[in-house]
Design an enzyme around this catalytic site. Sequence first.
Site, mmCIF file in Angstrom:
data_model
loop_
_atom_site.group_PDB
_atom_site.id
_atom_site.type_symbol
_atom_site.label_atom_id
_atom_site.label_comp_id
_atom_site.label_asym_id
_atom_site.label_seq_id
_atom_site.Cartn_x
_atom_site.Cartn_y
_atom_site.Cartn_z
ATOM 1 C CG ASP A 208 -0.296 -2.916 6.365
ATOM 2 O OD1 ASP A 208 -1.656 -3.172 6.693
ATOM 3 O OD2 ASP A 208 -0.252 -1.794 5.914
ATOM 4 N NE ARG B 141 -10.020 -2.164 -3.891
ATOM 5 C CZ ARG B 141 -9.416 -1.602 -2.939
ATOM 6 N NH1 ARG B 141 -8.339 -2.243 -2.203
ATOM 7 N NH2 ARG B 141 -10.352 -0.943 -1.954
ATOM 8 C CE1 TYR C 90 -9.888 1.881 6.487
ATOM 9 C CE2 TYR C 90 -8.923 2.761 8.407
ATOM 10 C CZ TYR C 90 -8.708 2.586 7.187
ATOM 11 O OH TYR C 90 -7.647 2.925 6.447
ATOM 12 C CE LYS C 91 -7.957 -1.255 4.194
ATOM 13 N NZ LYS C 91 -8.620 -0.143 3.576
ATOM 14 C CG PHE D 245 -1.760 1.005 1.229
ATOM 15 C CD1 PHE D 245 -3.102 1.063 0.390
ATOM 16 C CD2 PHE D 245 -1.821 2.161 2.102
ATOM 17 C CE1 PHE D 245 -4.043 1.941 0.103
ATOM 18 C CE2 PHE D 245 -3.103 3.071 1.904
ATOM 19 C CZ PHE D 245 -4.070 3.044 1.024
#
Length: 397
Positions: free
Chosen positions: A184, A356, A209-210, A113
């Site tokens: 990560d 995605r 939050y994912k 990321f």
Amino acid sequence: MTDFQATRAMFDLPDGVTYLDGNSLGPLPAAAPERMARAMRGEWGEMLITGWNKAGWMDQPARLGDRIGRLIGAPEGTTVLGDTLSIKVHQALAAALALRPERRVILSDSGNFPSDLYMAQGLVEQLGRGHELRVVAPEEVEAAIDEDVAVTMITEVDYRTGRRHDMPALIAKAHAAGALAIWDLAHSAGAVDVDVAAADTDFAVGCTYKFLNGGPGAPAFIHVAPRLIDEVQPALSGWLGHADPFAFEPGYRPGPAIARMRVGTPPVLAMAALETALDIWDGVDMTDLRAASLALGDRFIAGVEAACPELELATPREHAQRGSQVSFRHPQGYAVMQALIAQGVIGDFRAPDILRFGITPLYLSEGDIDRAVDVLAAILRDKSWDRPEFHARAAVT
């Protein structure tokens, strides 16, 4: 056996929406509004500042950290919450470099990321000691680990393609070369069967939050291996990482164990919402979740490839190499995704051409997958994506 019909009922999903973007932002837990109201009225409103003691606000980072730790295979007392993921990346990376002062290479990959890479670049410049951020292709990471590497900094699941690294193998290679390993888990926690203890992970970080469904801006977590935690010297020595925060000493003394990785004041209201999301996970077996995710992913891949030949699969087919998302390429991916969203099938787009789709069995069924395939096929067949409003770029893609 996990009852996924029961977990689906624990989310407040809009009628007529097929939500395939939990890899970016999880949906609202149905219990969250009432819990937030209680935190605001019954705790903040009634208790005022006494809520730090009476409502247990000060204990939230460690208490919720242990609940997340159970989902990633971390021993109790080795995971803590607070701040943002970028802050946690900085903490882990600075600590790892300090533990390997004779080495100068940070190894990462081009699928990482970008924010992780930005944090590494900034830290290298800040330190000014000749460190190098070395970025290789994802499939070249293992071969690139050598005795010059101080630390590997890898996101387990590629945020664009869903490709999954072999965490245990890469950690073993790093340790054999004398390097440390940071992972990560932003696209792993709550998505795949992670076991940081079994893999002998040195540091792990992630957001909530994912796939963990903590809500927009929910706090991040950091895990440090028990064998390292007493050696770690926090680069961000915030007041809550102090051994005695309310002594208000002029000098910093790191807190015991994982407490030293706390930085700022806990985001109490955000953690209240996250707590309701973690309640859902109490009834979930990660082995069941992984099996269901792979089955739904296989169904989606087969359906899209049969109905949408113009799309190119960007995600590995092999289960061991796949996270909990499926991505396809299309030259007009942004417009296609906007057309999908307009019809109630929500995924997202990542430049330059990636559509995605998050595969989240907690609230997705085979019927949801089939509807998504049907709507996508109709959009491509009719070229309904080629309308001006679908080409107009919004701030968030």
